[in-house]
Motif scaffolding. Structure first.
Motif, short mmCIF file in Angstrom:
data_model
loop_
_atom_site.label_atom_id
_atom_site.label_comp_id
_atom_site.label_asym_id
_atom_site.label_seq_id
_atom_site.Cartn_x
_atom_site.Cartn_y
_atom_site.Cartn_z
N SER A 246 41.63 -104.28 -98.67
CA SER A 246 42.91 -104.65 -98.06
C SER A 246 44.04 -103.77 -98.58
N LEU A 247 44.00 -103.44 -99.88
CA LEU A 247 45.05 -102.59 -100.45
C LEU A 247 45.02 -101.19 -99.83
N ALA A 248 43.82 -100.65 -99.61
CA ALA A 248 43.72 -99.32 -98.99
C ALA A 248 44.33 -99.33 -97.60
N ALA A 249 44.04 -100.37 -96.82
CA ALA A 249 44.62 -100.48 -95.49
C ALA A 249 46.13 -100.65 -95.58
N THR A 250 46.58 -101.48 -96.51
CA THR A 250 48.02 -101.73 -96.67
C THR A 250 48.76 -100.46 -97.06
N MET A 251 48.24 -99.71 -98.02
CA MET A 251 48.95 -98.53 -98.50
C MET A 251 49.01 -97.43 -97.44
N THR A 252 47.99 -97.33 -96.59
CA THR A 252 48.05 -96.35 -95.50
C THR A 252 49.21 -96.66 -94.57
N VAL A 253 49.36 -97.94 -94.22
CA VAL A 253 50.47 -98.35 -93.36
C VAL A 253 51.80 -98.23 -94.12
N TYR A 254 51.79 -98.60 -95.38
CA TYR A 254 53.01 -98.62 -96.21
C TYR A 254 53.61 -97.22 -96.34
N LEU A 255 52.75 -96.21 -96.55
CA LEU A 255 53.24 -94.84 -96.70
C LEU A 255 53.84 -94.29 -95.41
N LEU A 256 53.47 -94.88 -94.27
CA LEU A 256 54.11 -94.53 -93.01
C LEU A 256 55.33 -95.41 -92.74
N PHE A 257 55.26 -96.67 -93.14
CA PHE A 257 56.33 -97.63 -92.89
C PHE A 257 57.63 -97.23 -93.58
N LEU A 258 57.52 -96.74 -94.84
CA LEU A 258 58.73 -96.42 -95.59
C LEU A 258 59.53 -95.26 -94.97
N PRO A 259 58.90 -94.11 -94.68
CA PRO A 259 59.71 -93.02 -94.13
C PRO A 259 60.02 -93.15 -92.64
N ARG A 260 59.14 -93.79 -91.86
CA ARG A 260 59.31 -93.78 -90.40
C ARG A 260 59.94 -95.06 -89.86
N GLU A 261 59.68 -96.19 -90.47
CA GLU A 261 60.27 -97.44 -90.00
C GLU A 261 61.58 -97.74 -90.72
N LEU A 262 61.58 -97.50 -92.06
CA LEU A 262 62.80 -97.75 -92.85
C LEU A 262 63.63 -96.49 -93.04
N HIS A 263 63.08 -95.33 -92.65
CA HIS A 263 63.80 -94.05 -92.71
C HIS A 263 64.24 -93.69 -94.14
N LEU A 264 63.33 -93.89 -95.10
CA LEU A 264 63.60 -93.53 -96.49
C LEU A 264 63.23 -92.07 -96.73
N SER A 265 63.95 -91.43 -97.63
CA SER A 265 63.63 -90.06 -98.01
C SER A 265 62.44 -90.04 -98.95
N GLY A 266 61.92 -88.84 -99.20
CA GLY A 266 60.80 -88.71 -100.13
C GLY A 266 61.14 -89.21 -101.52
N THR A 267 62.37 -88.95 -101.96
CA THR A 267 62.78 -89.43 -103.28
C THR A 267 62.84 -90.95 -103.32
N GLU A 268 63.35 -91.57 -102.26
CA GLU A 268 63.42 -93.03 -102.21
C GLU A 268 62.03 -93.64 -102.14
N VAL A 269 61.13 -92.99 -101.41
CA VAL A 269 59.74 -93.47 -101.38
C VAL A 269 59.13 -93.40 -102.77
N GLY A 270 59.35 -92.28 -103.45
CA GLY A 270 58.84 -92.15 -104.81
C GLY A 270 59.41 -93.19 -105.74
N LEU A 271 60.70 -93.51 -105.60
CA LEU A 271 61.33 -94.52 -106.43
C LEU A 271 60.72 -95.90 -106.19
N ALA A 272 60.50 -96.23 -104.92
CA ALA A 272 59.91 -97.53 -104.60
C ALA A 272 58.50 -97.65 -105.17
N LEU A 273 57.72 -96.58 -105.06
CA LEU A 273 56.36 -96.60 -105.59
C LEU A 273 56.35 -96.61 -107.11
#
Length: 428
Positions: A246-273
């Motif tokens: 379930s985590l593998a499925a979640t993280m695949t979606v999550y890595l797309l959700f952050l930049p494309r749905e929430l429009h976060l930059s790479g730095t903000e994605v890195g900060l969240a992770l």
């Protein structure tokens, strides 16, 4: 324990290696999403390829590690990962770092990571006394937590602010530094022939060698039988498999959700992770105290439910405001804290129940069963994101992680008390 030079060298090398691994785990997907504009299906394939060695190699590696010096395995794995990522960096500088190159890099790095991870788990048992295992695991997992703090942030910042080749080169440098530290371990390791293997050889002195099954496969079967035969370890496998899939499925979606749905930059994605790291550091500290106070079973079930349930809040977030980023940081902090508490406690349970000569195979068997389905989980995450959309897919896959605490609650793990039972001995 800290006065032991070899333990310090292992700790430093493992810390730097984990930093390189967590940096790379963010760099490769972000390179695909932000630089190559990979879609959900392509990202799922990239993550699945990087996770496939867990399914393909874990059992073989476990059998080999029990017969090799763990220092040698870790040194070779670090050297290989440094060379592969260095080659990827060079390809990027030459303009040849496309998706095929990322797929090859991800697979090779994933394969060598299987060798390193199984070896370092077995190495601690050979370096410290049994009564120091909890403290040793807490130290090693604490260092992994520190790597989780810096790794995602470093990877996200390098991909966003600099270039993909530099991001890949940073991972190569970290693996090279780990190589230099671990190769300085001087303590010899006694690798003994397990009693089952020795007794079988003595009982069949006249059997022609050509009729015997290959020794490595016999050793793999011994590891599988041992884990399956222990009710607690069997429950660990099932709960881990449900969580990791379930985590593998979640993280695949999550890595797309952050930049494309929430429009976060790479730095903000890195900060969240990266916020997972401080939580994991706290979880490592709690793991040294809570199981002995409240009981291992209570800690495992409650911590898994709290940590896994935190991701259910993410699909409700909207926009790229500071509040959204802070909410993601809070979710990662909770997930990291309770997830690491589960990890350290489970590792202590596994090591306490497993004889020294079976440590590598037990770790590899649990890794194989627990994480062997992660490639399929990554593919499922990419498929659901394409078919259902990012927000609904994230809610469904995050809910799936709650199967893990449910399985533990229904298993003998939930009844483990403040002290662990004596390890089960191998019988001839």
């Amino acid at each position: 324990m800290w006065r032991d030079r070899d333990f310090r060298r292992l700790w430093v090398g493992q810390t730097v290696s984990q930093l390189g691994e967590h940096t790379t785990l963010v760099v490769l997907p972000l390179c695909a999403v932000l630089t190559l504009d990979a879609g959900a299906g392509e990202l799922g394939v990239l993550r699945a390829v990087g996770q496939a060695p867990i399914l393909l190699l874990s059992l073989l590696v476990g059998a080999w590690v029990d017969r090799w010096r763990t220092r040698t395995v870790m040194v070779l794995a670090d050297a290989g990962r440094a060379l592969v990522l260095g080659a990827a960096a060079a390809a990027g500088l030459l303009g040849a770092l496309g998706l095929p190159a990322l797929l090859v890099t991800g697979f090779v790095v994933g394969a060598l990571s299987v060798f390193f991870d199984v070896a370092y788990q077995a190495s601690l048992v050979r370096l410290v006394e049994r009564d120091q295992l909890v403290r040793g695991n807490s130290a090693l997992e604490g260092s992994r937590s520190a790597a989780q703090i810096a790794g995602p942030a470093l990877g996200g910042a390098l991909v966003s602010l600099l270039t993909a080749p530099i991001a890949a080169a940073s991972g190569a440098l970290l693996f090279a530094l780990s190589f230099l530290s671990i190769r300085r371990i001087r303590r010899g390791e006694s690798v003994q022939e397990p009693s089952q293997e020795r007794s079988q050889r003595l009982r069949e002195p006249t059997q022609p060698p050509s009729r015997r099954p290959p020794r490595v496969w016999r050793r793999i079967r011994e590891g599988l039988r041992f884990v399956v035969g222990d009710t607690s370890l069997r429950a660990v496998c099932l709960a881990s498999a449900a969580f990791q899939f379930s985590l593998a499925a979640t993280m695949t979606v999550y890595l797309l959700f952050l930049p494309r749905e929430l429009h976060l930059s790479g730095t903000e994605v890195g900060l969240a992770l990266a916020a997972t790291g401080p939580g994991a550091l706290l979880g490592s500290l709690l793991a040294a105290r809570l199981p002995g106070r409240f009981g291992h079973g209570v800690v495992l079930v409650s911590a898994a439910a709290l940590g896994d349930g935190a991701f259910l809040f993410v699909p409700a977030l909207h926009g790229s405001s500071a509040g959204t980023v802070l909410a993601l940081v809070a979710v990662s902090l909770v997930f990291g804290t309770f997830g690491q508490l589960v990890n350290v406690t489970v590792m202590g349970v596994r090591q306490a129940l497993t004889p020294d000569g079976m440590q590598g195979r037990a770790a590899a068997t649990i890794t194989f069963v627990g994480m062997g389905l992660t490639p399929l989980g990554s593919l499922l995450g990419g498929f659901l994101a394409d078919e259902w959309g990012l927000r609904l897919s994230l809610a469904v896959t995050a809910a799936g992680m709650l199967l893990s605490p449910l399985l533990m609650a229904l298993s003998p793990l939930a009844r483990l008390g403040r002290t662990l039972p004596a390890r089960r001995l191998l019988v001839d």
